[in-house]
Scaffold this motif. Structure first.
Motif, mmCIF file in Angstrom:
data_model
loop_
_atom_site.group_PDB
_atom_site.id
_atom_site.type_symbol
_atom_site.label_atom_id
_atom_site.label_comp_id
_atom_site.label_asym_id
_atom_site.label_seq_id
_atom_site.Cartn_x
_atom_site.Cartn_y
_atom_site.Cartn_z
ATOM 1 N N VAL A 86 0.902 -1.263 0.164
ATOM 2 C CA VAL A 86 0.066 0.060 -0.041
ATOM 3 C C VAL A 86 0.933 1.236 -0.024
ATOM 4 O O VAL A 86 1.554 1.659 0.980
ATOM 5 N N PRO A 87 0.954 2.025 -1.159
ATOM 6 C CA PRO A 87 1.766 3.177 -1.419
ATOM 7 C C PRO A 87 1.587 4.100 -0.070
ATOM 8 O O PRO A 87 0.699 4.359 0.524
ATOM 9 N N PHE A 88 2.767 4.672 0.522
ATOM 10 C CA PHE A 88 2.563 5.548 1.611
ATOM 11 C C PHE A 88 2.133 4.772 3.080
ATOM 12 O O PHE A 88 2.397 5.525 3.967
ATOM 13 N N GLN A 89 2.021 3.546 2.916
ATOM 14 C CA GLN A 89 1.460 3.016 4.158
ATOM 15 C C GLN A 89 2.264 1.554 4.375
ATOM 16 O O GLN A 89 1.506 0.635 4.470
ATOM 17 N N SER A 90 3.384 1.581 4.624
ATOM 18 C CA SER A 90 4.169 0.144 5.270
ATOM 19 C C SER A 90 3.501 -0.497 6.261
ATOM 20 O O SER A 90 3.592 -1.760 6.154
ATOM 21 N N ASP A 91 2.916 -0.079 7.272
ATOM 22 C CA ASP A 91 2.173 -0.621 8.266
ATOM 23 C C ASP A 91 1.052 -1.373 7.845
ATOM 24 O O ASP A 91 0.683 -2.272 8.376
ATOM 25 N N GLU A 92 0.429 -0.896 6.582
ATOM 26 C CA GLU A 92 -0.698 -1.695 6.116
ATOM 27 C C GLU A 92 -0.518 -2.672 5.197
ATOM 28 O O GLU A 92 -1.202 -3.307 4.108
ATOM 29 N N SER A 93 1.015 -2.900 4.506
ATOM 30 C CA SER A 93 1.329 -3.507 3.524
ATOM 31 C C SER A 93 1.680 -5.011 4.134
ATOM 32 O O SER A 93 2.669 -5.359 4.882
ATOM 33 N N TYR A 94 1.072 -6.006 3.365
ATOM 34 C CA TYR A 94 1.128 -7.537 3.724
ATOM 35 C C TYR A 94 2.713 -7.907 3.520
ATOM 36 O O TYR A 94 3.292 -8.697 4.249
ATOM 37 N N LEU A 95 3.545 -7.218 2.457
ATOM 38 C CA LEU A 95 4.682 -7.399 2.253
ATOM 39 C C LEU A 95 5.648 -7.413 3.525
ATOM 40 O O LEU A 95 6.336 -8.139 3.751
ATOM 41 N N ILE A 96 5.335 -6.437 4.070
ATOM 42 C CA ILE A 96 6.167 -6.094 5.326
ATOM 43 C C ILE A 96 5.785 -7.120 6.476
ATOM 44 O O ILE A 96 6.730 -7.773 7.035
ATOM 45 N N ASP A 97 4.337 -7.428 6.639
ATOM 46 C CA ASP A 97 4.273 -8.256 7.441
ATOM 47 C C ASP A 97 4.673 -9.821 7.186
ATOM 48 O O ASP A 97 5.038 -10.619 8.043
ATOM 49 N N SER A 119 17.527 -3.860 9.434
ATOM 50 C CA SER A 119 17.908 -2.577 8.355
ATOM 51 C C SER A 119 17.272 -2.750 7.260
ATOM 52 O O SER A 119 17.116 -1.750 6.426
ATOM 53 N N THR A 120 17.329 -4.079 6.549
ATOM 54 C CA THR A 120 16.694 -4.346 5.157
ATOM 55 C C THR A 120 15.300 -4.198 5.080
ATOM 56 O O THR A 120 14.856 -3.393 4.299
ATOM 57 N N ILE A 121 14.564 -4.519 6.059
ATOM 58 C CA ILE A 121 13.176 -4.387 6.254
ATOM 59 C C ILE A 121 12.854 -2.823 6.599
ATOM 60 O O ILE A 121 11.954 -2.483 5.678
ATOM 61 N N ALA A 122 13.748 -2.105 6.903
ATOM 62 C CA ALA A 122 13.562 -0.696 7.378
ATOM 63 C C ALA A 122 13.627 0.165 5.971
ATOM 64 O O ALA A 122 13.069 1.083 5.663
ATOM 65 N N VAL A 123 14.405 -0.373 4.977
ATOM 66 C CA VAL A 123 14.757 0.288 3.883
ATOM 67 C C VAL A 123 13.463 -0.057 2.963
ATOM 68 O O VAL A 123 13.065 0.866 2.135
ATOM 69 N N ILE A 124 13.084 -1.428 2.923
ATOM 70 C CA ILE A 124 11.810 -1.564 2.177
ATOM 71 C C ILE A 124 10.569 -0.832 2.610
ATOM 72 O O ILE A 124 9.963 -0.210 1.889
ATOM 73 N N ARG A 125 10.550 -0.575 4.160
ATOM 74 C CA ARG A 125 9.511 0.220 4.726
ATOM 75 C C ARG A 125 9.605 1.583 3.970
ATOM 76 O O ARG A 125 8.567 2.443 3.683
ATOM 77 N N GLN A 126 11.089 2.272 4.053
ATOM 78 C CA GLN A 126 11.293 3.665 3.694
ATOM 79 C C GLN A 126 10.581 3.841 1.929
ATOM 80 O O GLN A 126 9.984 4.806 1.665
ATOM 81 N N TRP A 127 10.721 2.708 1.363
ATOM 82 C CA TRP A 127 10.368 2.761 -0.029
ATOM 83 C C TRP A 127 8.893 2.792 -0.329
ATOM 84 O O TRP A 127 8.377 3.604 -1.003
ATOM 85 N N ILE A 128 8.211 1.893 0.527
ATOM 86 C CA ILE A 128 6.852 2.119 0.670
ATOM 87 C C ILE A 128 6.157 3.269 0.945
ATOM 88 O O ILE A 128 5.286 3.911 0.565
ATOM 89 N N ASP A 129 6.814 3.694 2.153
ATOM 90 C CA ASP A 129 6.494 5.162 2.868
ATOM 91 C C ASP A 129 6.607 6.247 1.982
ATOM 92 O O ASP A 129 6.009 7.154 2.189
ATOM 93 N N LYS A 130 7.574 6.232 0.968
ATOM 94 C CA LYS A 130 7.796 7.271 -0.058
ATOM 95 C C LYS A 130 7.005 7.131 -1.100
ATOM 96 O O LYS A 130 7.197 7.786 -2.166
ATOM 97 N N GLY A 131 5.957 6.209 -1.262
ATOM 98 C CA GLY A 131 5.053 6.048 -2.322
ATOM 99 C C GLY A 131 5.470 4.725 -3.060
ATOM 100 O O GLY A 131 4.685 4.489 -4.096
ATOM 101 N N ALA A 132 6.084 3.888 -2.884
ATOM 102 C CA ALA A 132 6.311 2.668 -3.608
ATOM 103 C C ALA A 132 6.532 2.831 -4.960
ATOM 104 O O ALA A 132 5.913 2.336 -5.881
ATOM 105 N N LEU A 133 7.471 3.779 -5.247
ATOM 106 C CA LEU A 133 7.571 4.401 -6.990
ATOM 107 C C LEU A 133 8.107 3.325 -7.540
ATOM 108 O O LEU A 133 9.239 2.637 -7.130
ATOM 109 N N ASN A 134 8.076 2.834 -9.065
ATOM 110 C CA ASN A 134 8.854 2.371 -9.825
ATOM 111 C C ASN A 134 10.110 2.793 -10.302
ATOM 112 O O ASN A 134 10.048 3.193 -11.382
ATOM 113 N N ASN A 135 11.067 3.042 -9.080
ATOM 114 C CA ASN A 135 12.293 3.750 -9.593
ATOM 115 C C ASN A 135 13.441 2.915 -9.436
ATOM 116 O O ASN A 135 13.614 2.203 -8.518
#
Length: 135
Positions: A86-97, A119-135
């Motif tokens: 869920v872009p901008f919502q890592s806490d609601e993203s099943y991937l993080i869970d 630390s790896t999971i934190a970076v994935i959270r950051q990506w999601i919280d920044k909008g999960a862009l295709n960058n």
């Protein structure tokens, strides 16, 4: 023997002067899909044949060029009411869970292997919280 001693000495000196971290700047995990793809998905998810294009577990392909469309705003195959990312919502993203082993069906990812570093999971959270862009 002298070659190896000189090589080791040069490496040790470079680490002392340059602050050796064991990684180069190019090897640092960044909160972009490109970085996460190369350093996490390709290594931990695709190479293990769990989420490749041939036999994708939970109907999830994490190969380059497909991972974004397979993850972002897509429902989980096992928990249809949960979105994988869920872009901008890592806490609601099943991937993080799935990576942390909380609120999931089945096992924590990657199955049968050590948990990804926090630390790896934190970076994935950051990506999601920044909008999960295709960058």
């Amino acid at each position: 023997m002298r070659f190896w001693s000189a090589t080791f000495l040069a490496f040790a000196l470079a680490c002392t002067i340059g602050g050796c971290t064991g990684r180069t700047k190019e090897g640092r995990l960044e909160p972009t899909l490109h970085s996460i793809q190369e350093r996490v998905f390709d290594v931990s998810c695709v190479r293990s044949s769990c989420h490749d294009a041939y036999t994708p577990e939970s109907q999830l392909v994490l190969t380059p060029g497909r991972s974004h469309s397979e993850l972002v705003n897509k429902p989980s195959a096992v928990m249809r009411k949960r979105l994988r990312v869920v872009p901008f919502q890592s806490d609601e993203s099943y991937l993080i869970d799935k990576l942390t082993g909380t609120r999931i069906v089945g096992e924590r990812m990657p199955i049968g292997r050590p948990k990804l570093p926090d630390s790896t999971i934190a970076v994935i959270r950051q990506w999601i919280d920044k909008g999960a862009l295709n960058n």
